[in-house]
Design an enzyme around this catalytic site. Structure first.
Site, PDB file in Angstrom:
ATOM      1  N   LYS A 217     -24.115   9.831  51.820  1.00 12.53           N
ATOM      2  CA  LYS A 217     -23.588   8.687  52.569  1.00 12.53           C
ATOM      3  C   LYS A 217     -22.165   8.929  53.058  1.00 12.53           C
ATOM      4  CE  LYS A 217     -26.748   5.071  51.446  1.00 12.53           C
ATOM      5  NZ  LYS A 217     -26.983   3.705  50.991  1.00 12.53           N
ATOM      6  N   ARG A 251     -32.376   7.594  44.607  1.00  8.95           N
ATOM      7  CA  ARG A 251     -32.987   7.875  45.909  1.00  8.95           C
ATOM      8  C   ARG A 251     -32.170   8.974  46.586  1.00  8.95           C
ATOM      9  NH1 ARG A 251     -32.631   6.073  51.278  1.00  8.95           N
ATOM     10  NH2 ARG A 251     -34.660   5.853  52.340  1.00  8.95           N
TER      11      ARG A 251
END
Length: 271
Positions: A217, A251
């Site tokens: 991210k 995840r």
């Protein structure tokens, strides 16, 4: 679908669980466009499973900041050519990353075991009923329409999850099929994202498994001045921190590297 669902749920609490990411989108921030074809999607799903993913999360609509929303019909048009082939061709549980009840229902018909809803059952009023009717498990993720830097983000998550769990209970979704996701990177400042990870243990009293999705991210791009492809070390550091604070499902794009890291973590923590 039920057997694979229970295979996945049976792992929770025994060790760190890896959810591999498979995007069949043209515009996801990390791998958009790479796995849209059937052959590419099946090959990547098999690789994720071989590398250690316990479940594979398939998404057909990008949820990155600034993404362009798509219709139910377009999301289904991306999913239907590949999803049934994936669940038939790869012996692994699958989840569907969607906030649309109609898409979730169709995915369950095609063999998906878990609904991963980035709006925590609160966007589509039919979603909770669809999850209950199909027998799927569900990940409810915290999200916000706007960023408010003055919020106590954990307090906001608790309010959000209280409402998600009320909706789940009303629909008849058993609590043992529900997981919580703090939604790192969604509707939060960088400081709130870091605060959420630091204070993750503040969600443990819900008594439900916690899923964390921080893979590659922009948070790590900002902290490390790293491109998407070079954010693995930051991702591993954050996920191991989250594991130490009570998260149990992760995840990720990079299953093999996380499998190795969690083998060491679990050997130490669960000795």
């Amino acid at each position: 679908m039920i057997e694979r669902r229970d295979r996945f749920l049976g792992l929770l609490g025994a060790r760190s669980v890896i959810m591999g990411i498979l995007n069949v989108t043209p515009d996801s921030f990390s791998d958009g466009g790479k796995f849209q074809s059937l052959d590419a999607a099946i090959s990547q799903a098999k690789k994720l499973a071989a590398d250690g993913a316990d479940i594979i999360d398939v998404g057909a609509e990008s949820t990155r900041p600034g993404h362009t929303p798509i219709s139910e019909d377009e999301e289904l048009a991306r999913l239907e050519p590949v999803l049934g082939q994936l669940t038939a061709g790869v012996d692994a549980p699958f989840s569907i990353d969607t906030s649309k009840a109609r898409v979730a229902r169709r995915a369950a018909e095609l063999g998906v075991s878990v609904v991963n809803d980035v709006w925590g059952l609160q966007k589509d009023p039919a979603m909770a009923d669809v999850v209950a009717e199909t027998g799927a498990a569900v990940v409810v993720m915290h999200n916000r329409d706007d960023v408010d830097p003055d919020l106590d983000i954990i307090a906001d998550m608790r309010r959000f999850f209280d409402e998600s769990l009320r909706l789940a209970d009303k629909a008849g979704i058993p609590r043992h099929r529900v997981m919580l996701d703090p939604g790192i990177g969604f509707g939060k400042t960088r400081a709130q994202n870091l605060d959420a990870l630091r204070r993750l243990a503040g969600l443990k009293d819900f008594g439900l498994p916690i899923l964390v999705g921080v893979s590659r991210k922009s948070l790590f791009g900002e902290l490390l001045s790293a491109s998407v492809e070079t954010r693995l070390i930051g991702t591993l550091a954050a996920n191991l921190t989250a594991a130490a604070k009570g998260a149990s499902i992760f995840r990720v794009h990079d299953a093999a590297e996380h499998l190795a890291a969690f083998k060491v973590f679990d050997a130490i923590e669960r000795a």
